[in-house]
Design a protein around this motif. Structure first.
Motif, mmCIF file in Angstrom:
data_model
loop_
_atom_site.group_PDB
_atom_site.id
_atom_site.type_symbol
_atom_site.label_atom_id
_atom_site.label_comp_id
_atom_site.label_asym_id
_atom_site.label_seq_id
_atom_site.Cartn_x
_atom_site.Cartn_y
_atom_site.Cartn_z
ATOM 1 N N THR A 19 0.696 2.658 -10.780
ATOM 2 C CA THR A 19 0.659 1.198 -10.850
ATOM 3 C C THR A 19 1.620 0.603 -9.831
ATOM 4 O OG1 THR A 19 0.212 1.345 -13.219
ATOM 5 C CG2 THR A 19 0.938 -0.778 -12.398
ATOM 6 N N ARG A 20 1.186 -0.456 -9.181
ATOM 7 C CA ARG A 20 2.040 -1.214 -8.261
ATOM 8 C C ARG A 20 2.272 -2.595 -8.846
ATOM 9 N NH1 ARG A 20 -1.270 -2.935 -4.040
ATOM 10 N NH2 ARG A 20 -1.295 -4.942 -5.027
ATOM 11 N N GLN A 21 3.528 -2.991 -8.940
ATOM 12 C CA GLN A 21 3.865 -4.350 -9.316
ATOM 13 C C GLN A 21 4.875 -4.835 -8.295
ATOM 14 O OE1 GLN A 21 5.521 -4.983 -13.224
ATOM 15 N NE2 GLN A 21 4.772 -7.074 -13.230
ATOM 16 N N ASP A 22 4.505 -5.890 -7.567
ATOM 17 C CA ASP A 22 5.252 -6.322 -6.387
ATOM 18 C C ASP A 22 5.274 -5.134 -5.426
ATOM 19 O OD1 ASP A 22 5.660 -8.887 -7.468
ATOM 20 O OD2 ASP A 22 7.403 -8.175 -8.581
ATOM 21 N N ASN A 23 6.437 -4.633 -5.060
ATOM 22 C CA ASN A 23 6.488 -3.455 -4.189
ATOM 23 C C ASN A 23 7.116 -2.266 -4.912
ATOM 24 O OD1 ASN A 23 5.686 -2.382 -1.728
ATOM 25 N ND2 ASN A 23 7.714 -2.623 -0.830
ATOM 26 N N ASN A 24 7.018 -2.268 -6.241
ATOM 27 C CA ASN A 24 7.530 -1.176 -7.058
ATOM 28 C C ASN A 24 6.355 -0.361 -7.593
ATOM 29 O OD1 ASN A 24 10.365 -1.882 -6.944
ATOM 30 N ND2 ASN A 24 9.783 -3.659 -8.157
ATOM 31 N N TRP A 25 6.489 0.956 -7.562
ATOM 32 C CA TRP A 25 5.425 1.858 -7.958
ATOM 33 C C TRP A 25 5.864 2.684 -9.158
ATOM 34 C CZ3 TRP A 25 0.758 1.870 -5.318
ATOM 35 C CH2 TRP A 25 0.735 1.144 -4.127
ATOM 36 N N GLN A 66 -0.430 22.934 3.715
ATOM 37 C CA GLN A 66 -1.062 21.960 4.607
ATOM 38 C C GLN A 66 -1.614 20.807 3.787
ATOM 39 O OE1 GLN A 66 -4.047 23.858 6.980
ATOM 40 N NE2 GLN A 66 -2.591 25.192 8.002
ATOM 41 N N ILE A 67 -1.803 19.675 4.446
ATOM 42 C CA ILE A 67 -2.387 18.535 3.757
ATOM 43 C C ILE A 67 -3.876 18.783 3.586
ATOM 44 C CG2 ILE A 67 -2.946 16.088 3.952
ATOM 45 C CD1 ILE A 67 -0.213 15.632 4.958
ATOM 46 N N ASP A 68 -4.320 18.693 2.333
ATOM 47 C CA ASP A 68 -5.717 18.943 2.005
ATOM 48 C C ASP A 68 -6.491 17.637 1.878
ATOM 49 O OD1 ASP A 68 -7.747 20.882 1.390
ATOM 50 O OD2 ASP A 68 -7.660 20.185 -0.687
ATOM 51 N N ALA A 69 -5.796 16.567 1.444
ATOM 52 C CA ALA A 69 -6.467 15.276 1.268
ATOM 53 C C ALA A 69 -5.431 14.159 1.336
ATOM 54 C CB ALA A 69 -7.200 15.229 -0.069
ATOM 55 N N ARG A 70 -5.907 12.979 1.724
ATOM 56 C CA ARG A 70 -5.077 11.771 1.752
ATOM 57 C C ARG A 70 -5.756 10.725 0.881
ATOM 58 N NH1 ARG A 70 -4.508 10.752 8.218
ATOM 59 N NH2 ARG A 70 -3.248 12.581 8.717
ATOM 60 N N TYR A 71 -4.964 10.046 0.058
ATOM 61 C CA TYR A 71 -5.490 8.983 -0.791
ATOM 62 C C TYR A 71 -4.703 7.708 -0.520
ATOM 63 C CZ TYR A 71 -7.490 12.957 -3.264
ATOM 64 O OH TYR A 71 -8.177 14.107 -3.580
ATOM 65 N N LEU A 72 -5.394 6.684 -0.038
ATOM 66 C CA LEU A 72 -4.763 5.387 0.189
ATOM 67 C C LEU A 72 -4.712 4.635 -1.138
ATOM 68 C CD1 LEU A 72 -3.623 3.254 2.148
ATOM 69 C CD2 LEU A 72 -5.978 2.424 2.424
ATOM 70 N N LEU A 73 -3.532 4.195 -1.513
ATOM 71 C CA LEU A 73 -3.346 3.419 -2.737
ATOM 72 C C LEU A 73 -3.182 1.963 -2.324
ATOM 73 C CD1 LEU A 73 -0.780 5.789 -4.483
ATOM 74 C CD2 LEU A 73 -3.270 5.884 -4.563
ATOM 75 N N ASN A 74 -4.248 1.178 -2.463
ATOM 76 C CA ASN A 74 -4.213 -0.216 -2.008
ATOM 77 C C ASN A 74 -4.702 -1.192 -3.080
ATOM 78 O OD1 ASN A 74 -6.902 0.456 -1.933
ATOM 79 N ND2 ASN A 74 -7.239 -0.169 0.186
ATOM 80 N N THR A 75 -4.675 -0.761 -4.333
ATOM 81 C CA THR A 75 -5.030 -1.617 -5.459
ATOM 82 C C THR A 75 -3.862 -1.595 -6.444
ATOM 83 O OG1 THR A 75 -6.112 0.225 -6.607
ATOM 84 C CG2 THR A 75 -7.516 -1.167 -5.219
ATOM 85 N N PRO A 76 -3.792 -2.551 -7.361
ATOM 86 C CA PRO A 76 -2.668 -2.577 -8.314
ATOM 87 C C PRO A 76 -2.595 -1.355 -9.222
ATOM 88 C CG PRO A 76 -3.756 -4.707 -8.259
ATOM 89 C CD PRO A 76 -4.610 -3.768 -7.457
ATOM 90 N N THR A 77 -3.743 -0.710 -9.521
ATOM 91 C CA THR A 77 -3.737 0.494 -10.352
ATOM 92 C C THR A 77 -4.664 1.547 -9.756
ATOM 93 O OG1 THR A 77 -5.520 -0.300 -11.777
ATOM 94 C CG2 THR A 77 -3.267 -0.781 -12.493
ATOM 95 N N THR A 78 -4.282 2.799 -9.929
ATOM 96 C CA THR A 78 -5.094 3.922 -9.469
ATOM 97 C C THR A 78 -5.127 4.957 -10.585
ATOM 98 O OG1 THR A 78 -4.413 3.547 -7.175
ATOM 99 C CG2 THR A 78 -5.360 5.698 -7.700
ATOM 100 N N LEU A 79 -6.318 5.201 -11.126
ATOM 101 C CA LEU A 79 -6.503 6.181 -12.187
ATOM 102 C C LEU A 79 -6.762 7.554 -11.575
ATOM 103 C CD1 LEU A 79 -6.890 6.903 -15.212
ATOM 104 C CD2 LEU A 79 -9.323 6.326 -14.905
ATOM 105 N N THR A 95 0.843 -1.192 0.000
ATOM 106 C CA THR A 95 0.000 0.000 0.000
ATOM 107 C C THR A 95 0.882 1.248 0.000
ATOM 108 O OG1 THR A 95 -0.166 0.154 2.409
ATOM 109 C CG2 THR A 95 -1.839 -1.168 1.273
ATOM 110 N N ALA A 96 0.280 2.347 -0.371
ATOM 111 C CA ALA A 96 0.977 3.634 -0.370
ATOM 112 C C ALA A 96 -0.030 4.722 -0.039
ATOM 113 C CB ALA A 96 1.629 3.887 -1.727
ATOM 114 N N LEU A 97 0.487 5.912 0.184
ATOM 115 C CA LEU A 97 -0.348 7.045 0.528
ATOM 116 C C LEU A 97 0.068 8.220 -0.347
ATOM 117 C CD1 LEU A 97 -2.543 7.746 2.660
ATOM 118 C CD2 LEU A 97 -0.714 8.625 4.096
ATOM 119 N N LEU A 98 -0.922 8.874 -0.919
ATOM 120 C CA LEU A 98 -0.695 10.071 -1.717
ATOM 121 C C LEU A 98 -1.296 11.230 -0.928
ATOM 122 C CD1 LEU A 98 0.517 10.692 -4.513
ATOM 123 C CD2 LEU A 98 -1.780 10.547 -5.447
#
Length: 144
Positions: free
Chosen positions: A90-96, A53-66, A43-46
């Motif tokens: 895109t996430r493949q293994d632990n590479n983004w 300031q931080i306006d929004a957080r997006y959890l990236l927990n799928t293989p692709t995020t459009l 997983t990752a966080l955008l």
């Protein structure tokens, strides 16, 4: 009167942004560091920054995020500087990777426009239209 340099404008006629990145603009709070340190494997966080300031957080927990202006985008950015399908993470293994989907205004990593696709790492600053993000994957070195 001389014409402006064509390289000073985006392909739709908007002036290019002067993307400057400073550590102060993307400073993390202790709460944000704690959240990032608890990310699960794969997983990752955008984090979207606005006005320092931080306006929004997006959890990236799928293989692709459009990312785009289209309502079907995983991360919807409602602004005319954003293409309907602007970029893909895109996430493949632990590479983004971050891929620009032939957007009009481009996609930038650490101030550099990516032509097609580029690897992204924790701490990378991403600029999409007028939106500023910082990317974090489950990385042991959050306090860089």
């Amino acid at each position: 009167m001389p014409l402006p340099d064509i390289n000073d404008y985006t392909s739709i006629g908007l002036p290019k942004t002067d993307a400057t990145y400073t550590d102060e603009l993307f400073a993390l709070s202790s709460e944000e560091i704690d959240v990032i340190s608890k990310l699960e494997l794969g997983t990752a966080l955008l984090l979207e920054h606005k006005d320092g300031q931080i306006d929004a957080r997006y959890l990236l927990n799928t293989p692709t995020t459009l990312i785009g202006r289209n309502e079907s985008a995983d991360i919807l950015l409602d602004d005319n500087t954003i293409s309907r399908k602007h970029a893909l993470i895109t996430r493949q293994d632990n590479n983004w990777t971050l891929k620009d989907l032939a957007s009009l205004n481009g996609t930038y990593i650490n101030g550099n426009r990516i032509e097609n696709e580029a690897k992204i790492n924790s701490g990378d600053k991403i600029l999409i239209g007028k939106y500023h993000f910082v990317f974090f994957a489950n990385d042991k070195n959050v306090n860089k």
